[in-house]
Motif scaffolding. Sequence first.
Motif, PDB file in Angstrom:
ATOM      1  N   UNK A   4       0.854 -12.748  -7.571  1.00  0.00           N
ATOM      2  CA  UNK A   4       1.867 -11.826  -7.065  1.00  0.00           C
ATOM      3  C   UNK A   4       1.419 -11.268  -5.730  1.00  0.00           C
ATOM      4  N   UNK A   5       2.342 -11.282  -4.771  1.00  0.00           N
ATOM      5  CA  UNK A   5       2.110 -10.641  -3.479  1.00  0.00           C
ATOM      6  C   UNK A   5       2.542  -9.190  -3.607  1.00  0.00           C
ATOM      7  N   UNK A   6       1.678  -8.302  -3.151  1.00  0.00           N
ATOM      8  CA  UNK A   6       1.968  -6.870  -3.174  1.00  0.00           C
ATOM      9  C   UNK A   6       1.895  -6.381  -1.731  1.00  0.00           C
ATOM     10  N   UNK A   7       3.038  -5.934  -1.230  1.00  0.00           N
ATOM     11  CA  UNK A   7       3.168  -5.492   0.160  1.00  0.00           C
ATOM     12  C   UNK A   7       3.404  -3.984   0.147  1.00  0.00           C
ATOM     13  N   UNK A   8       2.480  -3.236   0.722  1.00  0.00           N
ATOM     14  CA  UNK A   8       2.535  -1.775   0.698  1.00  0.00           C
ATOM     15  C   UNK A   8       2.594  -1.239   2.127  1.00  0.00           C
ATOM     16  N   UNK A   9       3.543  -0.358   2.386  1.00  0.00           N
ATOM     17  CA  UNK A   9       3.687   0.267   3.702  1.00  0.00           C
ATOM     18  C   UNK A   9       3.284   1.734   3.578  1.00  0.00           C
ATOM     19  N   UNK A  10       2.401   2.172   4.461  1.00  0.00           N
ATOM     20  CA  UNK A  10       1.919   3.550   4.420  1.00  0.00           C
ATOM     21  C   UNK A  10       2.998   4.550   4.816  1.00  0.00           C
ATOM     22  N   UNK A  11       2.899   5.735   4.230  1.00  0.00           N
ATOM     23  CA  UNK A  11       3.704   6.870   4.673  1.00  0.00           C
ATOM     24  C   UNK A  11       3.156   7.329   6.027  1.00  0.00           C
ATOM     25  N   UNK A  12       3.979   7.985   6.839  1.00  0.00           N
ATOM     26  CA  UNK A  12       3.466   8.526   8.099  1.00  0.00           C
ATOM     27  C   UNK A  12       2.364   9.560   7.843  1.00  0.00           C
ATOM     28  N   UNK A  13       1.432   9.630   8.744  1.00  0.00           N
ATOM     29  CA  UNK A  13       0.385  10.669   8.728  1.00  0.00           C
ATOM     30  C   UNK A  13      -0.470  10.662   7.461  1.00  0.00           C
ATOM     31  N   UNK A  14      -0.809   9.482   6.985  1.00  0.00           N
ATOM     32  CA  UNK A  14      -1.658   9.394   5.785  1.00  0.00           C
ATOM     33  C   UNK A  14      -3.030   8.791   6.095  1.00  0.00           C
ATOM     34  N   UNK A  45       0.111  -2.963  16.350  1.00  0.00           N
ATOM     35  CA  UNK A  45      -0.345  -3.602  17.592  1.00  0.00           C
ATOM     36  C   UNK A  45      -1.584  -2.951  18.192  1.00  0.00           C
ATOM     37  N   UNK A  46      -1.862  -1.709  17.823  1.00  0.00           N
ATOM     38  CA  UNK A  46      -3.043  -1.007  18.324  1.00  0.00           C
ATOM     39  C   UNK A  46      -4.228  -1.101  17.355  1.00  0.00           C
ATOM     40  N   UNK A  47      -4.058  -1.831  16.265  1.00  0.00           N
ATOM     41  CA  UNK A  47      -5.129  -1.987  15.295  1.00  0.00           C
ATOM     42  C   UNK A  47      -5.220  -0.857  14.285  1.00  0.00           C
ATOM     43  N   UNK A  48      -4.197  -0.033  14.216  1.00  0.00           N
ATOM     44  CA  UNK A  48      -4.160   1.080  13.264  1.00  0.00           C
ATOM     45  C   UNK A  48      -3.598   0.581  11.938  1.00  0.00           C
ATOM     46  N   UNK A  49      -4.226   0.960  10.846  1.00  0.00           N
ATOM     47  CA  UNK A  49      -3.765   0.542   9.525  1.00  0.00           C
ATOM     48  C   UNK A  49      -2.419   1.181   9.206  1.00  0.00           C
ATOM     49  N   UNK A  50      -1.468   0.329   8.797  1.00  0.00           N
ATOM     50  CA  UNK A  50      -0.117   0.794   8.459  1.00  0.00           C
ATOM     51  C   UNK A  50       0.296   0.394   7.045  1.00  0.00           C
ATOM     52  N   UNK A  75      -3.295   6.571  -6.226  1.00  0.00           N
ATOM     53  CA  UNK A  75      -3.384   7.988  -6.584  1.00  0.00           C
ATOM     54  C   UNK A  75      -3.379   8.901  -5.364  1.00  0.00           C
ATOM     55  N   UNK A  76      -3.791   8.372  -4.225  1.00  0.00           N
ATOM     56  CA  UNK A  76      -3.809   9.159  -2.989  1.00  0.00           C
ATOM     57  C   UNK A  76      -2.429   9.300  -2.363  1.00  0.00           C
ATOM     58  N   UNK A  77      -1.448   8.601  -2.932  1.00  0.00           N
ATOM     59  CA  UNK A  77      -0.054   8.724  -2.489  1.00  0.00           C
ATOM     60  C   UNK A  77       0.117   8.399  -1.004  1.00  0.00           C
ATOM     61  N   UNK A  78      -0.486   7.272  -0.594  1.00  0.00           N
ATOM     62  CA  UNK A  78      -0.373   6.901   0.820  1.00  0.00           C
ATOM     63  C   UNK A  78       0.759   5.914   1.088  1.00  0.00           C
ATOM     64  N   UNK A  79       1.269   5.264   0.052  1.00  0.00           N
ATOM     65  CA  UNK A  79       2.260   4.213   0.272  1.00  0.00           C
ATOM     66  C   UNK A  79       3.686   4.727   0.127  1.00  0.00           C
ATOM     67  N   UNK A  80       4.495   4.487   1.154  1.00  0.00           N
ATOM     68  CA  UNK A  80       5.912   4.860   1.133  1.00  0.00           C
ATOM     69  C   UNK A  80       6.741   3.820   0.406  1.00  0.00           C
ATOM     70  N   UNK A  81       6.334   2.564   0.513  1.00  0.00           N
ATOM     71  CA  UNK A  81       7.100   1.465  -0.060  1.00  0.00           C
ATOM     72  C   UNK A  81       6.131   0.439  -0.622  1.00  0.00           C
TER      73      UNK A  81
END
Length: 100
Positions: A4-14, A45-50, A75-81
């Motif tokens: 299974x592929x799991x694709x997680x997008x971070x919430x802003x400012x996490x 594009x700037x190498x920042x984790x998203x 548990x850290x609640x960093x993923x928006x999606x």
Amino acid sequence: MKTFAIYCVDKPDTAQKRLDARDAHFAHIEATLANFCIAGPLLDDQGVTIGSLLVVKAETATEARAFLEADPYFDSDIWADVRITQFVAAAGDWIGGKIW
């Protein structure tokens, strides 16, 4: 066993939450390494984790979700999606060519 592929997008400012949980996250990865086909951060594009991309071994999407929920990043609640989809590795040098 399926994958299974799991694709997680971070919430802003996490970024700080991600950093605070990193050591526990790495310990989780090391303890469950046999469950992973591949895993790593998604970068802008700037190498920042998203976000994060994982391909894990599981029998069902529910099992893959439970595996993800055991990760300290969850548990850290960093993923928006979070999207979990069955995945078949069909071609590429990581699998040594193609499956057909």
